[in-house]
Motif scaffolding. Structure first.
Motif, PDB file in Angstrom:
ATOM      1  N   VAL A 168       7.143   1.123  -9.846  1.00  0.00           N
ATOM      2  CA  VAL A 168       7.545  -0.127 -10.506  1.00  0.00           C
ATOM      3  C   VAL A 168       8.884  -0.600  -9.951  1.00  0.00           C
ATOM      4  O   VAL A 168       9.046  -1.771  -9.578  1.00  0.00           O
ATOM      5  N   ASP A 169       9.858   0.299  -9.891  1.00  0.00           N
ATOM      6  CA  ASP A 169      11.160  -0.067  -9.330  1.00  0.00           C
ATOM      7  C   ASP A 169      11.033  -0.483  -7.867  1.00  0.00           C
ATOM      8  O   ASP A 169      11.667  -1.446  -7.427  1.00  0.00           O
ATOM      9  N   SER A 170      10.222   0.231  -7.110  1.00  0.00           N
ATOM     10  CA  SER A 170      10.061  -0.066  -5.690  1.00  0.00           C
ATOM     11  C   SER A 170       9.409  -1.427  -5.478  1.00  0.00           C
ATOM     12  O   SER A 170       9.823  -2.186  -4.602  1.00  0.00           O
ATOM     13  N   PHE A 171       8.396  -1.758  -6.274  1.00  0.00           N
ATOM     14  CA  PHE A 171       7.774  -3.074  -6.175  1.00  0.00           C
ATOM     15  C   PHE A 171       8.780  -4.179  -6.505  1.00  0.00           C
ATOM     16  O   PHE A 171       8.850  -5.200  -5.816  1.00  0.00           O
ATOM     17  N   ARG A 172       9.572  -3.985  -7.553  1.00  0.00           N
ATOM     18  CA  ARG A 172      10.579  -4.977  -7.944  1.00  0.00           C
ATOM     19  C   ARG A 172      11.562  -5.205  -6.799  1.00  0.00           C
ATOM     20  O   ARG A 172      11.866  -6.342  -6.432  1.00  0.00           O
ATOM     21  N   LEU A 173      12.048  -4.129  -6.223  1.00  0.00           N
ATOM     22  CA  LEU A 173      13.014  -4.240  -5.131  1.00  0.00           C
ATOM     23  C   LEU A 173      12.386  -4.840  -3.873  1.00  0.00           C
ATOM     24  O   LEU A 173      13.040  -5.607  -3.159  1.00  0.00           O
ATOM     25  N   ALA A 174      11.138  -4.516  -3.606  1.00  0.00           N
ATOM     26  CA  ALA A 174      10.456  -5.092  -2.445  1.00  0.00           C
ATOM     27  C   ALA A 174      10.327  -6.604  -2.614  1.00  0.00           C
ATOM     28  O   ALA A 174      10.571  -7.361  -1.669  1.00  0.00           O
ATOM     29  N   GLU A 215       0.826  -1.213   0.000  1.00  0.00           N
ATOM     30  CA  GLU A 215       0.000   0.000   0.000  1.00  0.00           C
ATOM     31  C   GLU A 215       0.860   1.263   0.000  1.00  0.00           C
ATOM     32  O   GLU A 215       0.525   2.246  -0.674  1.00  0.00           O
ATOM     33  N   ILE A 216       1.955   1.236   0.721  1.00  0.00           N
ATOM     34  CA  ILE A 216       2.878   2.379   0.720  1.00  0.00           C
ATOM     35  C   ILE A 216       3.429   2.598  -0.679  1.00  0.00           C
ATOM     36  O   ILE A 216       3.476   3.734  -1.180  1.00  0.00           O
ATOM     37  N   LEU A 217       3.826   1.514  -1.337  1.00  0.00           N
ATOM     38  CA  LEU A 217       4.415   1.640  -2.676  1.00  0.00           C
ATOM     39  C   LEU A 217       3.374   2.063  -3.711  1.00  0.00           C
ATOM     40  O   LEU A 217       3.707   2.769  -4.671  1.00  0.00           O
ATOM     41  N   LEU A 218       2.118   1.658  -3.530  1.00  0.00           N
ATOM     42  CA  LEU A 218       1.056   2.152  -4.411  1.00  0.00           C
ATOM     43  C   LEU A 218       0.879   3.657  -4.236  1.00  0.00           C
ATOM     44  O   LEU A 218       0.690   4.391  -5.211  1.00  0.00           O
ATOM     45  N   GLN A 219       0.953   4.118  -2.991  1.00  0.00           N
ATOM     46  CA  GLN A 219       0.860   5.552  -2.705  1.00  0.00           C
ATOM     47  C   GLN A 219       2.007   6.297  -3.389  1.00  0.00           C
ATOM     48  O   GLN A 219       1.814   7.376  -3.952  1.00  0.00           O
ATOM     49  N   VAL A 220       3.197   5.704  -3.360  1.00  0.00           N
ATOM     50  CA  VAL A 220       4.353   6.290  -4.052  1.00  0.00           C
ATOM     51  C   VAL A 220       4.046   6.428  -5.535  1.00  0.00           C
ATOM     52  O   VAL A 220       4.361   7.448  -6.156  1.00  0.00           O
ATOM     53  N   GLY A 221       3.425   5.406  -6.110  1.00  0.00           N
ATOM     54  CA  GLY A 221       3.101   5.449  -7.538  1.00  0.00           C
ATOM     55  C   GLY A 221       2.223   6.631  -7.902  1.00  0.00           C
ATOM     56  O   GLY A 221       2.431   7.274  -8.933  1.00  0.00           O
ATOM     57  N   ILE A 222       1.271   6.930  -7.056  1.00  0.00           N
ATOM     58  CA  ILE A 222       0.357   8.046  -7.337  1.00  0.00           C
ATOM     59  C   ILE A 222       1.051   9.389  -7.162  1.00  0.00           C
ATOM     60  O   ILE A 222       0.930  10.276  -7.988  1.00  0.00           O
ATOM     61  N   TYR A 223       1.819   9.541  -6.098  1.00  0.00           N
ATOM     62  CA  TYR A 223       2.385  10.842  -5.791  1.00  0.00           C
ATOM     63  C   TYR A 223       3.782  11.079  -6.339  1.00  0.00           C
ATOM     64  O   TYR A 223       4.209  12.220  -6.452  1.00  0.00           O
ATOM     65  N   CYS A 224       4.502  10.009  -6.679  1.00  0.00           N
ATOM     66  CA  CYS A 224       5.890  10.170  -7.150  1.00  0.00           C
ATOM     67  C   CYS A 224       6.092   9.645  -8.562  1.00  0.00           C
ATOM     68  O   CYS A 224       7.160   9.815  -9.126  1.00  0.00           O
ATOM     69  N   GLY A 225       5.104   8.962  -9.098  1.00  0.00           N
ATOM     70  CA  GLY A 225       5.190   8.473 -10.466  1.00  0.00           C
ATOM     71  C   GLY A 225       5.277   6.959 -10.543  1.00  0.00           C
ATOM     72  O   GLY A 225       5.805   6.293  -9.654  1.00  0.00           O
ATOM     73  N   VAL A 226       4.728   6.452 -11.624  1.00  0.00           N
ATOM     74  CA  VAL A 226       4.689   5.013 -11.839  1.00  0.00           C
ATOM     75  C   VAL A 226       6.086   4.403 -11.927  1.00  0.00           C
ATOM     76  O   VAL A 226       6.326   3.340 -11.347  1.00  0.00           O
ATOM     77  N   PRO A 227       7.062   5.020 -12.607  1.00  0.00           N
ATOM     78  CA  PRO A 227       8.387   4.394 -12.645  1.00  0.00           C
ATOM     79  C   PRO A 227       8.979   4.172 -11.247  1.00  0.00           C
ATOM     80  O   PRO A 227       9.595   3.137 -10.994  1.00  0.00           O
ATOM     81  N   ALA A 228       8.776   5.116 -10.336  1.00  0.00           N
ATOM     82  CA  ALA A 228       9.277   4.939  -8.974  1.00  0.00           C
ATOM     83  C   ALA A 228       8.578   3.762  -8.304  1.00  0.00           C
ATOM     84  O   ALA A 228       9.214   2.965  -7.605  1.00  0.00           O
TER      85      ALA A 228
END
Length: 134
Positions: free
Chosen positions: A110-116, A95-108
Motif C-alpha cells: 500500500v505504501d509502495s503504491f502510494r509512493l509510486a 507488478e513488482i509492487l503487487l509481488q511485494v504485497g504477497i511476499y512482504c505484506g499488504v502494508p508495504a
C-alpha cells in the motif's frame, strides 16, 4: 574524489537518478556526509550497478522490491523515477509492487503504491515542463 570506479558510479548514478538529484546530493554534502556520498557513488553505483550480468532495468526491478520490503519511502520514490528512466513501464512497476504485497505484506505494498503514484506524478510534471520549454 576521483578514481575510475567513482567516475563510473557518478555516470551511472546520474543516468538513473537524474542530474539534478545527484548534483544536489553532492553539493549539499558537508564534512559529515561527504564520505557517505563518496562511498555510495563509488561502491553502490560504480562497483555494483556498474557490473556486467544484470541490466540497469533488471537492477531497478530488484531495487524496487528490496526498497519496498525495507520500507524506505524516500529511496523508493527516487528509485521509481530511476526505474522509469531505465525503461520499466508503469505496469511492470505495478507488478513488482503487487509481488511485494504477497511476499512482504499488504502494508508495504500500500505504501509502495502510494509512493509510486507520487513519483509518476512528479515524472509527468517534469516531462510536461521539459516539453513546454521546447
Amino acid at each position: 574524489m576521483s578514481n575510475e570506479k567513482y567516475e563510473k558510479g557518478l555516470q551511472i548514478r546520474t543516468q538513473v537518478l537524474g542530474e539534478a538529484y545527484v548534483q544536489r546530493s553532492i553539493e549539499n554534502a558537508d564534512d559529515f556526509t561527504r564520505p557517505l556520498q563518496e562511498m555510495v557513488t563509488e561502491y553502490c553505483w560504480g562497483h555494483v550497478w556498474g557490473r556486467d550480468g544484470l541490466s540497469l532495468k533488471e537492477r531497478s526491478m530488484i531495487n524496487l522490491a528490496m526498497i519496498s520490503a525495507l520500507n524506505r519511502p524516500h529511496e523508493l520514490k527516487l528509485h521509481v523515477r530511476g526505474a522509469l528512466r531505465n525503461g520499466l513501464s508503469r505496469e511492470q512497476i505495478r507488478e513488482i509492487l503487487l509481488q511485494v504485497g504477497i511476499y512482504c505484506g499488504v502494508p508495504a505494498a500500500v505504501d509502495s503504491f502510494r509512493l509510486a503514484r507520487e513519483a509518476f506524478a512528479e515524472a509527468d510534471a517534469e516531462a510536461s515542463r521539459q516539453h513546454s520549454a521546447v
